[in-house]
Design a protein around this motif. Structure first.
Motif, mmCIF file in Angstrom:
data_model
loop_
_atom_site.group_PDB
_atom_site.id
_atom_site.type_symbol
_atom_site.label_atom_id
_atom_site.label_comp_id
_atom_site.label_asym_id
_atom_site.label_seq_id
_atom_site.Cartn_x
_atom_site.Cartn_y
_atom_site.Cartn_z
ATOM 1 N N LEU A 1 0.826 -1.207 0.000
ATOM 2 C CA LEU A 1 0.000 0.000 0.000
ATOM 3 C C LEU A 1 0.860 1.257 0.000
ATOM 4 C CD1 LEU A 1 -2.873 -0.857 2.527
ATOM 5 C CD2 LEU A 1 -3.118 -0.386 0.085
ATOM 6 N N LEU A 2 1.855 1.267 0.885
ATOM 7 C CA LEU A 2 2.720 2.435 0.989
ATOM 8 C C LEU A 2 3.587 2.601 -0.264
ATOM 9 C CD1 LEU A 2 3.869 4.796 2.558
ATOM 10 C CD2 LEU A 2 5.415 3.198 3.726
ATOM 11 N N GLY A 3 4.189 1.498 -0.722
ATOM 12 C CA GLY A 3 5.074 1.573 -1.881
ATOM 13 C C GLY A 3 4.351 2.008 -3.145
ATOM 14 N N ASN A 4 3.198 1.422 -3.416
ATOM 15 C CA ASN A 4 2.442 1.779 -4.619
ATOM 16 C C ASN A 4 1.942 3.217 -4.567
ATOM 17 O OD1 ASN A 4 2.820 -0.765 -5.689
ATOM 18 N ND2 ASN A 4 0.892 -1.565 -4.869
ATOM 19 N N ALA A 5 1.527 3.649 -3.374
ATOM 20 C CA ALA A 5 1.016 5.013 -3.231
ATOM 21 C C ALA A 5 2.117 6.050 -3.455
ATOM 22 C CB ALA A 5 0.401 5.193 -1.848
ATOM 23 N N LEU A 6 3.323 5.752 -2.990
ATOM 24 C CA LEU A 6 4.423 6.712 -3.111
ATOM 25 C C LEU A 6 4.848 6.924 -4.564
ATOM 26 C CD1 LEU A 6 6.712 5.693 -0.094
ATOM 27 C CD2 LEU A 6 5.373 7.794 -0.339
ATOM 28 N N TYR A 7 4.796 5.859 -5.357
ATOM 29 C CA TYR A 7 5.326 5.954 -6.715
ATOM 30 C C TYR A 7 4.246 6.061 -7.788
ATOM 31 C CZ TYR A 7 9.778 5.017 -4.568
ATOM 32 O OH TYR A 7 10.892 5.113 -3.771
ATOM 33 N N ASP A 8 3.013 6.219 -7.350
ATOM 34 C CA ASP A 8 1.937 6.515 -8.286
ATOM 35 C C ASP A 8 1.633 8.008 -8.187
ATOM 36 O OD1 ASP A 8 -0.359 6.753 -9.792
ATOM 37 O OD2 ASP A 8 -1.218 4.859 -9.110
ATOM 38 N N HIS A 9 1.977 8.745 -9.237
ATOM 39 C CA HIS A 9 1.851 10.206 -9.191
ATOM 40 C C HIS A 9 0.400 10.680 -9.153
ATOM 41 C CE1 HIS A 9 6.137 10.455 -9.779
ATOM 42 N NE2 HIS A 9 6.057 9.782 -10.919
ATOM 43 N N LYS A 10 -0.537 9.784 -9.494
ATOM 44 C CA LYS A 10 -1.945 10.175 -9.480
ATOM 45 C C LYS A 10 -2.541 10.110 -8.081
ATOM 46 C CE LYS A 10 -2.658 8.568 -14.227
ATOM 47 N NZ LYS A 10 -3.427 7.645 -15.107
ATOM 48 N N ILE A 11 -1.815 9.517 -7.157
ATOM 49 C CA ILE A 11 -2.315 9.373 -5.787
ATOM 50 C C ILE A 11 -1.703 10.457 -4.920
ATOM 51 C CG2 ILE A 11 -2.386 7.868 -3.763
ATOM 52 C CD1 ILE A 11 -2.334 5.495 -5.639
ATOM 53 N N GLY A 12 -2.540 11.210 -4.260
ATOM 54 C CA GLY A 12 -2.069 12.302 -3.419
ATOM 55 C C GLY A 12 -1.770 11.870 -1.999
ATOM 56 N N VAL A 13 -1.290 12.823 -1.217
ATOM 57 C CA VAL A 13 -0.930 12.553 0.175
ATOM 58 C C VAL A 13 -2.143 12.087 0.967
ATOM 59 C CG1 VAL A 13 -0.112 13.608 2.313
ATOM 60 C CG2 VAL A 13 0.981 14.181 0.139
ATOM 61 N N PHE A 14 -3.290 12.663 0.686
ATOM 62 C CA PHE A 14 -4.510 12.300 1.423
ATOM 63 C C PHE A 14 -4.815 10.818 1.274
ATOM 64 C CE2 PHE A 14 -9.061 11.419 1.149
ATOM 65 C CZ PHE A 14 -9.445 11.730 2.452
ATOM 66 N N TYR A 15 -4.649 10.289 0.051
ATOM 67 C CA TYR A 15 -4.971 8.882 -0.200
ATOM 68 C C TYR A 15 -3.966 7.947 0.471
ATOM 69 C CZ TYR A 15 -8.383 10.592 -3.531
ATOM 70 O OH TYR A 15 -9.460 11.230 -4.108
ATOM 71 N N ILE A 16 -2.725 8.395 0.578
ATOM 72 C CA ILE A 16 -1.730 7.602 1.297
ATOM 73 C C ILE A 16 -2.126 7.457 2.758
ATOM 74 C CG2 ILE A 16 0.674 7.513 2.105
ATOM 75 C CD1 ILE A 16 1.496 8.920 -0.434
ATOM 76 N N VAL A 17 -2.431 8.598 3.380
ATOM 77 C CA VAL A 17 -2.808 8.595 4.793
ATOM 78 C C VAL A 17 -4.106 7.809 4.989
ATOM 79 C CG1 VAL A 17 -3.474 10.032 6.757
ATOM 80 C CG2 VAL A 17 -1.638 10.775 5.227
ATOM 81 N N TYR A 18 -5.064 8.016 4.083
ATOM 82 C CA TYR A 18 -6.371 7.363 4.207
ATOM 83 C C TYR A 18 -6.244 5.839 4.095
ATOM 84 C CZ TYR A 18 -11.173 6.005 3.176
ATOM 85 O OH TYR A 18 -12.402 5.402 3.198
#
Length: 226
Positions: free
Chosen positions: A46-63
């Motif tokens: 979850l963390l790795g994919n969120a960090l390197y997907d530019h379409k996903i913002g900080v909010f979605y990482i935290v969520y």
């Protein structure tokens, strides 16, 4: 700008992961059960994919991490409160060897064969099944072994015993099949095997679940009981 944004995501992801581990507990690191093993993998993904997907913002990482962490915490909390729930999530250890005898039914339930059991025993510094009084397959796939009294660890220095030659036990019958190559390497033949089995009132190879030869200690045989 992208560097600054990636830096912000990494910092937030790092502290989110730190908080989750602190709340959920150390079990997710040691991966005590299959559930915690999978949970740790998914959390990292979850963390790795969120960090390197530019379409996903900080909010979605935290969520996403908050939701996953909350689910993990809920499962751990329910496991502490309810014994039945704990058994369903964590599972129970299986007794593969009882009173020195291999439980074939437990092996089948855990989808294991005698080769795999022997391999795991060797990895636990137990080279012969005859040494084992009880053996449990834990929920995380490791073995817990209680050896018979005479095989429990002592040092020769404790008793001032002279050193003795060490021999490796050799499996010569497994699941009713004779391993003739192993017997030939030992320098024995079929007549020797038959005489050894007759001493233990066994006349048919197919009735032997496991037979193991150890120089100086003889033949260990466990017959098929059902």
């Amino acid at each position: 700008m992208k560097i600054m944004y990636l830096t912000l995501e990494l910092i937030i992801g790092f502290f989110s992961l730190f908080i989750i581990v602190k709340f959920v507990g150390k079990k997710i690191i040691s991966q005590i059960t299959p559930f915690t093993f999978i949970a740790a993998i998914v959390l990292g993904e979850l963390l790795g994919n969120a960090l390197y997907d530019h379409k996903i913002g900080v909010f979605y990482i935290v969520y996403s991490m908050a939701i996953w962490g909350g689910l993990l915490f809920t499962v751990e909390y329910l496991s502490q409160k309810f014994l039945s729930f704990r058994g369903a999530v964590e599972g129970k250890p299986s007794a593969l060897i009882k009173n020195g005898m291999i439980d074939r039914e437990e092996l089948r339930k855990n989808r294991m064969n005698i080769n795999q059991l022997q391999s795991l025993l060797r990895q636990s510094e137990t080279f012969s099944i005859r040494e084992v009084a009880y053996c449990y397959l834990e929920a995380n796939g490791s073995l817990s072994i209680l050896k018979k009294t005479k095989f429990q660890k002592t040092t020769q220095e404790d008793f001032n015993f002279p050193s003795k030659a060490v021999f490796v036990p050799v499996t010569i019958i497994r699941d009713g099949e004779v391993l003739w190559d192993e017997i030939m390497e030992l320098g024995f033949d079929e007549s020797w095997l038959q005489s050894q089995l007759k001493k233990q009132n066994i006349t048919d190879y197919k009735k032997v679940f496991l037979a193991e030869w150890l120089q100086g200690d003889g033949l260990f045989v466990q017959p098929i009981t059902n």
